[in-house]
Design an enzyme around this catalytic site. Structure first.
Site, PDB file in Angstrom:
ATOM      1  N   GLY A 131      13.257   8.496 -12.129  1.00 39.27           N
ATOM      2  CA  GLY A 131      13.887   7.178 -12.138  1.00 39.27           C
ATOM      3  C   GLY A 131      15.394   7.301 -12.241  1.00 39.27           C
ATOM      4  O   GLY A 131      16.032   8.047 -11.492  1.00 39.27           O
TER       5      GLY A 131
ATOM      6  N   GLY B 225      17.273  10.712 -12.125  1.00 39.44           N
ATOM      7  CA  GLY B 225      17.371  11.560 -10.930  1.00 39.44           C
ATOM      8  C   GLY B 225      16.101  12.315 -10.618  1.00 39.44           C
ATOM      9  O   GLY B 225      14.991  11.862 -10.930  1.00 39.44           O
TER      10      GLY B 225
ATOM     11  N   ASP C 200      13.447  -5.599  -8.160  1.00 37.82           N
ATOM     12  CA  ASP C 200      12.008  -5.334  -8.035  1.00 37.82           C
ATOM     13  C   ASP C 200      11.848  -3.841  -7.712  1.00 37.82           C
ATOM     14  O   ASP C 200      12.309  -3.385  -6.662  1.00 37.82           O
ATOM     15  CB  ASP C 200      11.439  -6.211  -6.902  1.00 37.82           C
ATOM     16  CG  ASP C 200       9.931  -6.047  -6.711  1.00 37.82           C
ATOM     17  OD1 ASP C 200       9.338  -5.145  -7.327  1.00 37.82           O
ATOM     18  OD2 ASP C 200       9.364  -6.825  -5.923  1.00 37.82           O
TER      19      ASP C 200
ATOM     20  N   SER D  99      16.332   0.131  -2.292  1.00 38.82           N
ATOM     21  CA  SER D  99      15.062  -0.622  -2.247  1.00 38.82           C
ATOM     22  C   SER D  99      14.867  -1.473  -3.498  1.00 38.82           C
ATOM     23  O   SER D  99      14.291  -2.552  -3.419  1.00 38.82           O
ATOM     24  CB  SER D  99      13.869   0.318  -2.033  1.00 38.82           C
ATOM     25  OG  SER D  99      13.528   0.961  -3.234  1.00 38.82           O
TER      26      SER D  99
ATOM     27  N   GLY E 252       0.876  -1.173   0.000  1.00 35.01           N
ATOM     28  CA  GLY E 252       0.000   0.000   0.000  1.00 35.01           C
ATOM     29  C   GLY E 252       0.914   1.224   0.000  1.00 35.01           C
ATOM     30  O   GLY E 252       1.830   1.308   0.819  1.00 35.01           O
TER      31      GLY E 252
ATOM     32  N   ASP F 280       7.820   5.097  -3.090  1.00 30.40           N
ATOM     33  CA  ASP F 280       7.381   5.262  -1.694  1.00 30.40           C
ATOM     34  C   ASP F 280       8.591   5.433  -0.776  1.00 30.40           C
ATOM     35  O   ASP F 280       8.567   6.237   0.165  1.00 30.40           O
ATOM     36  CB  ASP F 280       6.582   4.034  -1.242  1.00 30.40           C
ATOM     37  CG  ASP F 280       5.354   3.788  -2.119  1.00 30.40           C
ATOM     38  OD1 ASP F 280       4.846   4.770  -2.690  1.00 30.40           O
ATOM     39  OD2 ASP F 280       4.926   2.629  -2.232  1.00 30.40           O
TER      40      ASP F 280
ATOM     41  N   THR G 171       9.104  -2.242  -7.151  1.00 34.47           N
ATOM     42  CA  THR G 171       7.907  -1.914  -6.358  1.00 34.47           C
ATOM     43  C   THR G 171       8.310  -1.128  -5.110  1.00 34.47           C
ATOM     44  O   THR G 171       9.240  -1.514  -4.404  1.00 34.47           O
ATOM     45  CB  THR G 171       7.166  -3.207  -5.920  1.00 34.47           C
ATOM     46  OG1 THR G 171       7.005  -4.046  -7.054  1.00 34.47           O
ATOM     47  CG2 THR G 171       5.807  -2.892  -5.321  1.00 34.47           C
TER      48      THR G 171
ATOM     49  N   SER H 218      11.142  -4.158   1.235  1.00 33.61           N
ATOM     50  CA  SER H 218      12.339  -3.773   0.468  1.00 33.61           C
ATOM     51  C   SER H 218      12.917  -2.438   0.937  1.00 33.61           C
ATOM     52  O   SER H 218      13.983  -2.025   0.473  1.00 33.61           O
ATOM     53  CB  SER H 218      11.983  -3.664  -1.022  1.00 33.61           C
ATOM     54  OG  SER H 218      11.213  -2.487  -1.269  1.00 33.61           O
TER      55      SER H 218
ATOM     56  N   ASN I 156       6.002  11.534 -10.263  1.00 33.66           N
ATOM     57  CA  ASN I 156       6.928  10.953 -11.242  1.00 33.66           C
ATOM     58  C   ASN I 156       6.620  11.578 -12.603  1.00 33.66           C
ATOM     59  O   ASN I 156       5.723  12.417 -12.729  1.00 33.66           O
ATOM     60  CB  ASN I 156       6.869   9.410 -11.229  1.00 33.66           C
ATOM     61  CG  ASN I 156       5.515   8.876 -11.688  1.00 33.66           C
ATOM     62  OD1 ASN I 156       4.734   9.585 -12.338  1.00 33.66           O
ATOM     63  ND2 ASN I 156       5.230   7.640 -11.353  1.00 33.66           N
TER      64      ASN I 156
HETATM   65  O1  RIB Z   1       3.890   1.700  -4.548  1.00 30.56           O
HETATM   66  C1  RIB Z   1       3.791   0.317  -4.393  1.00 30.56           C
HETATM   67  C2  RIB Z   1       2.458  -0.076  -3.831  1.00 30.56           C
HETATM   68  O2  RIB Z   1       1.445   0.261  -4.758  1.00 30.56           O
HETATM   69  C3  RIB Z   1       2.292  -1.539  -3.558  1.00 30.56           C
HETATM   70  O3  RIB Z   1       2.728  -1.915  -2.277  1.00 30.56           O
HETATM   71  C4  RIB Z   1       0.804  -1.777  -3.823  1.00 30.56           C
HETATM   72  O4  RIB Z   1       0.092  -2.145  -2.684  1.00 30.56           O
HETATM   73  C5  RIB Z   1       0.295  -0.495  -4.440  1.00 30.56           C
HETATM   74  O5  RIB Z   1      -0.413   0.257  -3.539  1.00 30.56           O
END
Ligand code: RIB
Length: 294
Positions: free
Chosen positions: A213, A216, A237, A273, A38, A243, A239, A282, A179
């Protein structure tokens, strides 16, 4: 200064695939794992791992109650995280051989927040605190307005970008973290300098942080115009890289670091990460980020 993050909490179901599935295609996966995720929850944990004081507000379904304990163990104040009866948010994530991802979201309890949840959260804030928001809950627009009216600095990460964001009271946002895709959608421009220029012209009192990305970060605020480099690493990864950047960048700002250093801190943490699988899991701890010698 405290940071209140009013945001999503998801259970992520992650599948390793050779390539992201195309329309009409059925593909197999070589691995499956369930992770905490999330955007909101990831950003709160990034803030906590960076050493910042962070309070999270949001709602989970019964099957995701473990997320609350996990975040509390990280040092996030979860008093404003409730567990309801309806299913919580979850994400189906494909990660390909290059570490790129594709995410399908189910909002669930994240999209059942109400005005009384906003009131309950804002009452614990003090003028000058930061209110961090993403676009995975149903009351982001109301929170921007109420947060700014309460004297908070609203930091908006409009992810995932939707048409609804254009109708948010964006003139009340104090810090945008976007982004290239979100920035292009918001500004109507395509080239990074033009995106930053346009957003800075539209929101002259806001700080614009445009993440690019591997290229920079561009930062604009009034006459200040900075470019901070990213760090090259082998991605496993991607993902939650964004965040992680946001959590560490805001933690740096809360420490009163010069803005270039706060952005650099975010870039270092994000680079680390992407070398690890998963979303929340991560996110590196501060000691690893400080020791990172690219
Ligand atoms: O930014 C990554 C997140 O986006 C994931 O953890 C997923 O849950 C989505 O919310």
């Amino acid at each position: 200064m405290q940071i209140l993050n009013f945001g999503s909490l998801n259970v992520d179901h992650v599948y390793r695939v050779e390539h992201i599935s195309r329309p009409g295609e059925t593909i197999g996966s070589s691995a499956y794992a369930m992770y905490a995720g999330g955007k909101g929850a990831n950003q709160s944990v990034a803030l906590a791992r960076a050493g910042a004081a962070v309070r999270h507000a949001g709602r989970l379904g019964p099957e995701g109650a473990w997320l609350r304990e996990k975040m509390a163990a990280e040092g996030v104040d979860v008093d404003l995280v409730t567990v309801g009866d309806t299913p919580g948010g979850h994400a189906i994530i494909q990660v390909d051989a290059q570490g790129q991802n594709s995410i399908l979201l189910f909002g669930g309890a994240n999209r059942e927040m109400s005005v009384s949840d906003i009131r309950r959260a804002l009452v614990v804030c003090t003028k000058g605190d930061v209110l961090l928001l993403q676009n995975e809950i149903n009351v982001t627009a109301e929170l921007i307005a109420a947060g700014q009216a309460a004297g908070l600095t609203v930091c908006l990460n409009p992810a995932p970008m939707t048409d609804a964001v254009h109708a948010f009271p964006l003139d009340r946002v104090g810090i945008f973290v976007v982004n290239e895709h979100e920035g292009a959608d918001l500004s109507g421009k395509t080239e990074p300098d033009a995106i930053a220029e346009e957003l800075a012209a539209r929101y002259p009192r806001a700080q614009i942080v445009l993440t690019l990305g591997a290229d920079g970060v561009l930062y604009r605020c009034g006459p200040r115009n900075l470019r901070v480099k990213a760090y090259r690493v082998k991605a496993v990864d991607t993902t939650a890289a964004g965040d992680t950047f946001i959590g560490y960048f805001l933690a740096g700002m809360a420490e009163d670091l010069p803005v270039e250093q706060a952005i650099d801190l975010g870039c270092r943490a994000a680079a680390l990460s992407v070398t690890r699988p998963g979303a929340m899991d991560s996110i590196p701890v501060r000691a690893d980020v400080d020791a990172f010698r690219p």
